[in-house]
Design a protein around this motif. Structure first.
Motif, PDB file in Angstrom:
ATOM      1  N   ASN A  23      33.550  16.815  -2.970  1.00 14.31           N
ATOM      2  CA  ASN A  23      32.756  16.541  -4.164  1.00 14.31           C
ATOM      3  C   ASN A  23      33.210  15.211  -4.746  1.00 14.31           C
ATOM      4  N   ILE A  24      32.339  14.227  -4.738  1.00  7.47           N
ATOM      5  CA  ILE A  24      32.652  12.897  -5.243  1.00  7.47           C
ATOM      6  C   ILE A  24      31.892  12.708  -6.559  1.00  7.47           C
ATOM      7  N   PRO A  25      32.573  12.786  -7.707  1.00  9.37           N
ATOM      8  CA  PRO A  25      31.865  12.613  -8.982  1.00  9.37           C
ATOM      9  C   PRO A  25      31.422  11.167  -9.170  1.00  9.37           C
ATOM     10  N   THR A  26      30.296  11.012  -9.820  1.00  9.45           N
ATOM     11  CA  THR A  26      29.782   9.674 -10.102  1.00  9.45           C
ATOM     12  C   THR A  26      30.372   9.173 -11.410  1.00  9.45           C
ATOM     13  N   PRO A  27      31.149   8.102 -11.374  1.00  6.67           N
ATOM     14  CA  PRO A  27      31.774   7.627 -12.613  1.00  6.67           C
ATOM     15  C   PRO A  27      30.765   6.946 -13.533  1.00  6.67           C
ATOM     16  N   LYS A  28      31.008   7.085 -14.801  1.00  8.24           N
ATOM     17  CA  LYS A  28      30.188   6.405 -15.795  1.00  8.24           C
ATOM     18  C   LYS A  28      30.620   4.949 -15.897  1.00  8.24           C
ATOM     19  N   TRP A  29      29.645   4.071 -16.053  1.00  9.65           N
ATOM     20  CA  TRP A  29      29.979   2.655 -16.145  1.00  9.65           C
ATOM     21  C   TRP A  29      30.520   2.337 -17.531  1.00  9.65           C
ATOM     22  N   HIS A  30      31.598   1.571 -17.565  1.00 12.89           N
ATOM     23  CA  HIS A  30      32.182   1.096 -18.813  1.00 12.89           C
ATOM     24  C   HIS A  30      32.410  -0.401 -18.702  1.00 12.89           C
ATOM     25  N   ALA A  31      32.216  -1.080 -19.807  1.00 11.73           N
ATOM     26  CA  ALA A  31      32.463  -2.519 -19.832  1.00 11.73           C
ATOM     27  C   ALA A  31      33.960  -2.785 -19.780  1.00 11.73           C
ATOM     28  N   PRO A  32      34.378  -3.848 -19.117  1.00 18.22           N
ATOM     29  CA  PRO A  32      35.811  -4.182 -19.094  1.00 18.22           C
ATOM     30  C   PRO A  32      36.294  -4.625 -20.467  1.00 18.22           C
ATOM     31  N   TRP A  33      37.587  -4.471 -20.670  1.00 21.00           N
ATOM     32  CA  TRP A  33      38.203  -4.823 -21.945  1.00 21.00           C
ATOM     33  C   TRP A  33      38.965  -6.127 -21.804  1.00 21.00           C
ATOM     34  N   TYR A  92      37.101   9.030 -18.358  1.00 22.55           N
ATOM     35  CA  TYR A  92      37.757  10.313 -18.606  1.00 22.55           C
ATOM     36  C   TYR A  92      37.146  11.450 -17.797  1.00 22.55           C
ATOM     37  N   SER A  93      35.852  11.454 -17.611  1.00 29.81           N
ATOM     38  CA  SER A  93      35.200  12.585 -16.947  1.00 29.81           C
ATOM     39  C   SER A  93      35.486  12.606 -15.447  1.00 29.81           C
ATOM     40  N   SER A  94      35.462  11.460 -14.796  1.00 28.99           N
ATOM     41  CA  SER A  94      35.614  11.418 -13.336  1.00 28.99           C
ATOM     42  C   SER A  94      37.007  11.026 -12.881  1.00 28.99           C
ATOM     43  N   GLY A  95      37.783  10.345 -13.726  1.00 32.41           N
ATOM     44  CA  GLY A  95      39.093   9.866 -13.319  1.00 32.41           C
ATOM     45  C   GLY A  95      39.053   8.550 -12.586  1.00 32.41           C
ATOM     46  N   HIS A  96      37.936   7.839 -12.673  1.00 31.37           N
ATOM     47  CA  HIS A  96      37.797   6.559 -11.977  1.00 31.37           C
ATOM     48  C   HIS A  96      38.459   5.454 -12.789  1.00 31.37           C
ATOM     49  N   CYS A  97      39.339   4.682 -12.150  1.00 32.05           N
ATOM     50  CA  CYS A  97      39.999   3.545 -12.794  1.00 32.05           C
ATOM     51  C   CYS A  97      39.107   2.324 -12.616  1.00 32.05           C
ATOM     52  N   PHE A  98      38.455   1.905 -13.692  1.00 27.09           N
ATOM     53  CA  PHE A  98      37.501   0.803 -13.588  1.00 27.09           C
ATOM     54  C   PHE A  98      38.112  -0.553 -13.928  1.00 27.09           C
ATOM     55  N   GLN A  99      39.337  -0.573 -14.451  1.00 23.40           N
ATOM     56  CA  GLN A  99      39.960  -1.862 -14.766  1.00 23.40           C
ATOM     57  C   GLN A  99      41.472  -1.718 -14.740  1.00 23.40           C
TER      58      GLN A  99
END
Length: 575
Positions: free
Chosen positions: A234-244, A497-504
């Motif tokens: 099961n691969i959750p789809t991460p929500k897009w977030h703008a970089p800080w 937070y929901s998927s655990g994806h590190c976006f930055q």
């Protein structure tokens, strides 16, 4: 497993004399599986090859006769009137028979790789110069079993899984399973495709009768076929977030900045540091680096200040420091109005209850103390940790208090009884930070091994946030689902937070004049709107971060291939 000759079945002396020449030419060396006498060899030959009256043997130790031509190994062996001490074909057939007794399934006959390893090890101990006939026979039988599997003779659609569902055959070696190594897996698919490696290490792909194929992965030669039910990752789809990005740097403290807190109106924030003072800033002016952003400086502690909290119902600010003191400041008069005495060592964490007038503090005395805010009395002393209590969370629902300790455990407490409800021992390093969102009943813990997400009601483990390999000192979550983790080495990771994806992933930069080692992050907090992040750092500065307004999903897309690869790798990992 394959020792057939017992100690009492020794050959007669005259038999040994008759077959000395044959032994010198055909016997490859000592082996635990090789027959030791003509009697045992002939007896095994009768059992395996005597189908009718094709061959008639008289066992008297001196002679033998045959009634037919030498069409069978037995006839060929007895036609020379000399009972053979060793026949490779008889030996191989005997080993095959014993293997079939122990491994009835044809598919599972690859499992005798362990016997091959044992024979090889015994040869090394005996320092035999030649390869034994037993090892050759085992290899030949294994090669034949692999050829049968490659030809698809024993792979039938729907028969790979006991319940008849889709499945796959996974090739493992027993030493890999016992040693915790990475097991080589076969290809997946509803048709039951398998991948096997021959003795030379080349991988071959085999599909079932249904015709559904798959790409084969190279696997180690030899192993046990293990049947495993096909489970899609099961691969959750991460929500897009703008970089800080960094917005403002405030240099006001004269020591390490160790704590930060926002007031309920989101108009100001307070910081405490190693210079033993509390500084209160105007948030709006601080974001634009105004000169008059500092509103007031509170003095009274005699050691670094490790915890700050604003009251939501009173104009109070609470502070705790390494001087064992917990103070209540009246922000209308800017004076200390209450002291809470009881800690035997420094106070490292401080939180207010969201609905009750309660104050919870934890420190180096390995306990968390619950105080009545108005009467200054200690209500509970929550004991059970073996080391410093470094992080505290409070909630309006049970468990109303959660503590994280340097003993690598997390405890959930029953506030009414003052007793521990659950102890979580999943972390392997000191738990220095805890955070919880406002939109769901879960919480996050941070340690040097990884970040872990838990169910807030009973402490059930949800998932790991892996990738931040440092000592996590600070965690913060905003209402948009952005998690920030700050570490001792100055690294900052931003997660969904929901998927655990590190976006930055970024690293803070120490201000000019500081040492390169002074880029650690000690505390972090989002403001109430979630649009500003404040970090307290070892270079004596307060940094304000904000989202990049020019970023979009086109300019900063989610790296889905990398995320998918990471999810699959974590799903295959054995914990």
């Amino acid at each position: 497993l394959f020792k057939f000759v017992s100690a009492d079945r020794r050959p007669s002396p005259d038999t040994i004399t008759m077959t000395t020449a044959a032994t010198a030419t055909t016997n490859p060396g000592p082996s635990s599986l090789a027959p030791r006498s003509a009697h045992t060899s002939l007896k095994r030959a009768r059992i395996l090859f005597d189908t009718s009256s094709d061959a008639q043997v008289v066992e008297d130790g001196t002679s033998s006769t045959t009634a037919t031509s030498s069409a069978t190994p037995l006839a060929a062996a007895t036609s020379a009137f000399v009972p053979p001490l060793f026949d490779p074909l008889v030996h191989k057939a005997s080993i095959s028979r014993r293997i079939k007794l122990h491994y009835p399934s044809e598919v599972n006959q690859l499992a005798f790789q362990g016997e091959e390893d044992e024979v090889r090890a015994s040869e090394k101990e005996g320092k035999s110069g030649k390869e034994s006939a037993t090892l050759r026979a085992v290899r030949e039988l294994r090669r034949e079993a692999l050829d049968r599997l490659r030809s698809g003779e024993h792979v039938v659609a729907g028969n790979n899984v006991p319940d008849g569902g889709g499945g796959r055959l996974v090739l493992h070696r027993e030493q890999d399973l016992n040693g915790g190594g990475a097991a080589a897996a076969a290809a997946s698919g509803d048709g039951g495709a398998i991948v096997l490696a021959g003795a030379g290490g080349s991988a071959a792909s085999t599909t079932s009768a249904s015709g559904s194929g798959s790409e084969g992965r190279k696997v180690r030669p030899g192993g046990i076929l293990v049947e495993r039910k096909d489970s899609k990752t099961n691969i959750p789809t991460p929500k897009w977030h703008a970089p800080w990005k960094l917005s403002t740097v405030i240099s006001s403290h004269l020591g390490w900045v160790r704590s930060v807190a926002f007031d309920p109106t989101n108009t100001m924030f307070a910081t405490g540091g190693g210079d033993r003072v509390i500084k209160v800033f105007d948030l709006a002016k601080a974001c634009v680096a105004a000169d008059d952003a500092l509103k007031i400086t509170l003095t009274g502690h005699i050691s670094p200040i490790r915890g700050l909290a604003f009251s939501e119902r009173h104009p109070y600010l609470f502070s705790g420091g390494e001087d064992k003191m917990v103070k209540c400041w009246d922000l209308e008069t800017n004076q200390v109005i209450r002291h809470y005495h009881g800690h035997l060592s420094g106070v490292f964490a401080l939180k207010l209850h969201p609905t009750l007038d309660l104050l919870v503090t934890g420190g180096r005395d390995a306990v968390a103390r619950v105080w009545d805010m108005r009467t200054k009395h200690q209500i509970h002393c929550l004991t059970g940790h073996d080391n410093t209590v470094g992080a505290i969370l409070t909630k309006g629902t049970d468990p109303q208090i959660i503590t994280g300790s340097y003993d690598s455990t997390i405890k959930l407490w029953d506030l009414a009884a003052g007793k521990c409800m659950t102890t979580l021992t999943h972390h392997q390093k000191s738990v220095r930070a805890l955070a919880q969102p406002s939109f769901e009943n879960t919480f996050l813990s941070g340690a040097a091994d990884n970040l872990k997400k838990w169910v807030g009601s009973d402490g059930r483990f949800i998932k790991n946030f892996t990738g931040h390999k440092a000592v996590i000192n600070a965690l913060a979550v905003n209402d948009d689902g952005v998690v920030m983790s700050g570490a001792d080495d100055g690294t900052m990771n931003f997660w969904d937070y929901s998927s655990g994806h590190c976006f930055q992933t970024s690293t803070t930069v120490a201000q000019p004049g500081s040492l390169d080692a002074e880029n650690g992050i000690f505390a972090a907090e989002f403001d109430l709107t979630g649009t500003r992040l404040i970090t307290c750092e070892a270079d004596k500065t307060i940094k304000i971060w904000k989202e990049d307004e020019n970023a979009s999903e086109l300019s900063h897309p989610v790296d889905m291939p990398r995320w998918r690869k990471k999810c699959i790798a974590e799903a295959r990992r054995r914990y």
